[in-house]
Design an enzyme around this catalytic site. Structure first.
Site, PDB file in Angstrom:
ATOM      1  N   VAL A  66     -10.956  -2.192 -11.181  1.00 14.33           N
ATOM      2  CA  VAL A  66     -11.334  -3.045 -11.908  1.00 14.33           C
ATOM      3  C   VAL A  66     -12.769  -3.388 -11.532  1.00 14.33           C
ATOM      4  O   VAL A  66     -13.033  -3.435 -10.172  1.00 14.33           O
ATOM      5  CB  VAL A  66     -10.660  -4.250 -11.833  1.00 14.33           C
ATOM      6  CG1 VAL A  66     -11.225  -5.579 -12.542  1.00 14.33           C
ATOM      7  CG2 VAL A  66      -9.130  -3.770 -12.204  1.00 14.33           C
ATOM      8  N   LEU A  84      -9.538  -7.920  -6.610  1.00 15.01           N
ATOM      9  CA  LEU A  84      -9.391  -7.272  -7.640  1.00 15.01           C
ATOM     10  C   LEU A  84      -8.953  -5.794  -7.453  1.00 15.01           C
ATOM     11  O   LEU A  84      -9.342  -5.277  -6.344  1.00 15.01           O
ATOM     12  CB  LEU A  84     -11.151  -7.045  -8.319  1.00 15.01           C
ATOM     13  CG  LEU A  84     -11.701  -8.584  -8.767  1.00 15.01           C
ATOM     14  CD1 LEU A  84     -13.256  -8.001  -9.311  1.00 15.01           C
ATOM     15  CD2 LEU A  84     -10.881  -9.071  -9.861  1.00 15.01           C
ATOM     16  N   ASP A  85      -7.940  -5.204  -8.583  1.00 16.08           N
ATOM     17  CA  ASP A  85      -7.539  -4.058  -8.240  1.00 16.08           C
ATOM     18  C   ASP A  85      -8.611  -3.130  -8.152  1.00 16.08           C
ATOM     19  O   ASP A  85      -9.914  -3.261  -8.764  1.00 16.08           O
ATOM     20  CB  ASP A  85      -6.811  -3.455  -9.512  1.00 16.08           C
ATOM     21  CG  ASP A  85      -5.627  -4.537  -9.698  1.00 16.08           C
ATOM     22  OD1 ASP A  85      -5.211  -5.121  -8.645  1.00 16.08           O
ATOM     23  OD2 ASP A  85      -5.005  -4.354 -10.497  1.00 16.08           O
ATOM     24  N   ARG A  86      -8.539  -1.836  -7.457  1.00 19.34           N
ATOM     25  CA  ARG A  86      -9.724  -0.993  -7.074  1.00 19.34           C
ATOM     26  C   ARG A  86     -10.473  -0.537  -8.461  1.00 19.34           C
ATOM     27  O   ARG A  86     -11.512  -0.348  -8.350  1.00 19.34           O
ATOM     28  CB  ARG A  86      -9.117   0.250  -6.218  1.00 19.34           C
ATOM     29  CG  ARG A  86     -10.124   1.346  -5.842  1.00 19.34           C
ATOM     30  CD  ARG A  86      -9.623   2.311  -4.826  1.00 19.34           C
ATOM     31  NE  ARG A  86     -10.973   3.117  -4.285  1.00 19.34           N
ATOM     32  CZ  ARG A  86     -10.999   3.730  -3.401  1.00 19.34           C
ATOM     33  NH1 ARG A  86      -9.803   3.780  -2.418  1.00 19.34           N
ATOM     34  NH2 ARG A  86     -12.137   4.268  -3.111  1.00 19.34           N
TER      35      ARG A  86
END
Length: 233
Positions: A66, A62-64
């Protein structure tokens, strides 16, 4: 920060699911900040008294900025089999996103070609095929509206870098807080209003249907949108 029992959504011999905090990184990067991978290793090692450290495999990312549900493998067997499920698109991913702009339709499918700009570290979406681009597809549905925000349920079919962020922005609906993709201002907490709500799949070892769900962040903002959520979201 450390992983605590409260952060654990599911655990068995092969897997552990964590409710990721927005702002945490999944794997070590140039920032040098402690990664979730290391935090989960530490949590499992302490919980089961493993002095030589625990095996933890990163299945997906997951993107940071998110938040939400992320699954790690505790065994190499679990890692290999879950990687296969993701590769074969046998895992249903559901996200929740908050936007300010009203989507053109209450529900729809977005199909774009995405091109990664590695200098700016963003993904650009196009409505036509582009050289070196990757096809991306997702479906979305407006769950409800509250205080000028629209809550979207998003189901990505493909798994491209920044896919949801770039495709929603291309539709004219940048995610709240995501100034990297056109929202008017960013969040001082390094988060955006994109939440990994759940993963649904057949357990690759137990052969049982799984639906692991992450509650919304308790950050003084997200909680109010619980009133819009139905039992099947």
């Amino acid at each position: 920060m450390n992983i605590t029992d409260k952060d654990v959504l599911y655990e068995d011999n092969h897997f552990i699911a964590i409710n990721k905090r927005g702002g945490d990184i999944v794997q070590v990067d140039v920032s040098g900040d402690t990664s979730m991978e290391d935090m989960v290793k530490d949590y499992v090692a302490k919980k089961y008294n493993k002095p030589n450290a625990a095996f933890i495999g990163v299945i997906h990312r997951l993107d940071r900025p998110v938040s939400g549900m992320i699954l790690f493998a505790k065994t190499s067997k679990g890692l290999d089999r879950m990687n296969r499920l993701f590769h074969d698109r046998k895992v249903q991913k559901t996200y929740l996103a908050l936007v300010r702009e009203k989507p053109p339709q209450m529900k729809g499918t977005l199909k774009n070609w995405l091109l990664r700009d590695r200098k700016k570290m963003i993904t650009k979406a196009y409505d036509r095929e582009v050289k070196n681009g990757s096809f991306a597809e997702l479906s979305y549905e407006v769950v409800g509206q509250l205080e000028g925000y629209y809550l979207l349920k998003v189901n990505p079919v493909t798994g491209r870098t920044h896919q949801i962020r770039s495709q929603l922005a291309f539709m004219g609906c940048p995610i709240v807080g995501d100034n990297k993709y056109g929202y008017q201002r960013g969040s001082h907490r390094r988060t955006i209003c994109l939440h990994s709500r759940s993963l649904s799949f057949v357990h690759p070892i137990k052969d049982e249907p799984m639906n692991i769900k992450a509650p919304l962040p308790e950050d003084g903002f997200w909680e109010k949108f619980n009133v819009l959520l139905k039992g099947d979201i």
